[in-house]
Design an enzyme around this catalytic site. Sequence first.
Site, PDB file in Angstrom:
ATOM      1  N   TYR A 230       0.853  -1.199   0.000  1.00 58.19           N
ATOM      2  CA  TYR A 230       0.000   0.000   0.000  1.00 58.19           C
ATOM      3  C   TYR A 230       0.883   1.241   0.000  1.00 58.19           C
ATOM      4  CZ  TYR A 230      -3.333   3.565   1.521  1.00 58.19           C
ATOM      5  OH  TYR A 230      -4.100   4.696   1.595  1.00 58.19           O
TER       6      TYR A 230
ATOM      7  N   GLU B 113      -3.461   7.645  -4.110  1.00 62.79           N
ATOM      8  CA  GLU B 113      -3.401   6.326  -3.478  1.00 62.79           C
ATOM      9  C   GLU B 113      -3.087   5.267  -4.525  1.00 62.79           C
ATOM     10  OE1 GLU B 113      -6.108   4.287  -0.161  1.00 62.79           O
ATOM     11  OE2 GLU B 113      -7.046   4.211  -2.147  1.00 62.79           O
TER      12      GLU B 113
END
Length: 397
Positions: free
Chosen positions: A119, A207
């Site tokens: 992530y 993101e």
Amino acid sequence: MNIHEYQAKTLLRDYGAPVSDGRVVLRAEDAKTAAGELDGPLWVVKAQIHAGGRGKGRFREPDAGDAGGVRLARSVEEAELEARRMLGRTLITKQTGPAGKQVGRVYIEDGAGIRSEMYLALLVDRGTSRVSFVCSTEGGMDIEEVAEKTPEKILSFSVDPATGYQPYHGRRIAFMLGLEGAQVKQCVRLMGTLYRMFTEKDMEMLEINPLIITDRGDLKCLDAKMGFDSNAVHRHPDIAELRDTSEEDPKELEASKYDLNYIALDGEIGCMVNGAGLAMATMDIIKLHGAEPANFLDVGGGASREKVTEAFKIITSDANVKGILVNIFGGIMRCDVIAEGVVAAVREVGLEVPLVVRLEGTNVEEGKRIINESGLDVIAADNLKDGAEKIVRAVKG
């Protein structure tokens, strides 16, 4: 302002970040041709909506199949079939709520061999007023869940704007993610690219989830979400062109035409307030008295009668609204202007729900006179607490 995944990946590609090749498809009959332009032999078909959790989502229509909004295809014919199943259907995810979002386009891209998922995000840290990196070895799942259960697996740090991004920032992320060899150099280069794009394009959020290590050992951005500062979009015509108004709440879209700060919520009491702080306080006191606000609406300090009228129309267009609280503390914003706008709007669109008005400040007596002589069925409030109590009581009977 948010954009679609395929648009975000085009930006990443333009900046030199590693992404898979793909094609956007608006019509199912074009899907086979689009897939044929890619290498294969594995394709990924992705529903394009402004919401996360697509892979775990479900379509409302039975003929869309049981799988979510991200599907694998092993032939161009299968890619076309999955695109046909998605287009025009309603995808429901954790972030869309039960209403879901209609899929108007899909993205078909080359599949990637995945060795591991991670992530990565860049965002504006309101606490430090700096750009922050957030990364974790746990990619492909809800970062909130990781933060709650295994916070030690998340690294977060801010970048000093005086120095900007430096290679040691990238190495810090690489070591946290357990990268080694050439991957460390790739990470340093990629983080620098993302930081430059983030700052040059006035982003609020970027993101990459997941950021993967491919079966060849290279880094690749497998998914991408981008949000931009709406107040800075005028400086980036190329970004402004990416806006998809079909993904926006119709009420919020209408409010933006009149420069109103409006956000739709799930409650039953519509709010019209001047000033963001007072608007937040109004929402809080409504909740304190046992109800939920239907919106955040700040008409601003220099609102005209016309702007107030439009704001009132937007509130009443929400079918969930069972009552309205107008809470104005006049400083720059005059109470008589608010009163004129409310009266004009009610006479134009009608009033079918209870309306509580609390006015205080500049020209308050004139504002009250306008309301009182209008002949409208308005409940007057002396202060914020009184207004909240009266509107909640009126709504709940």
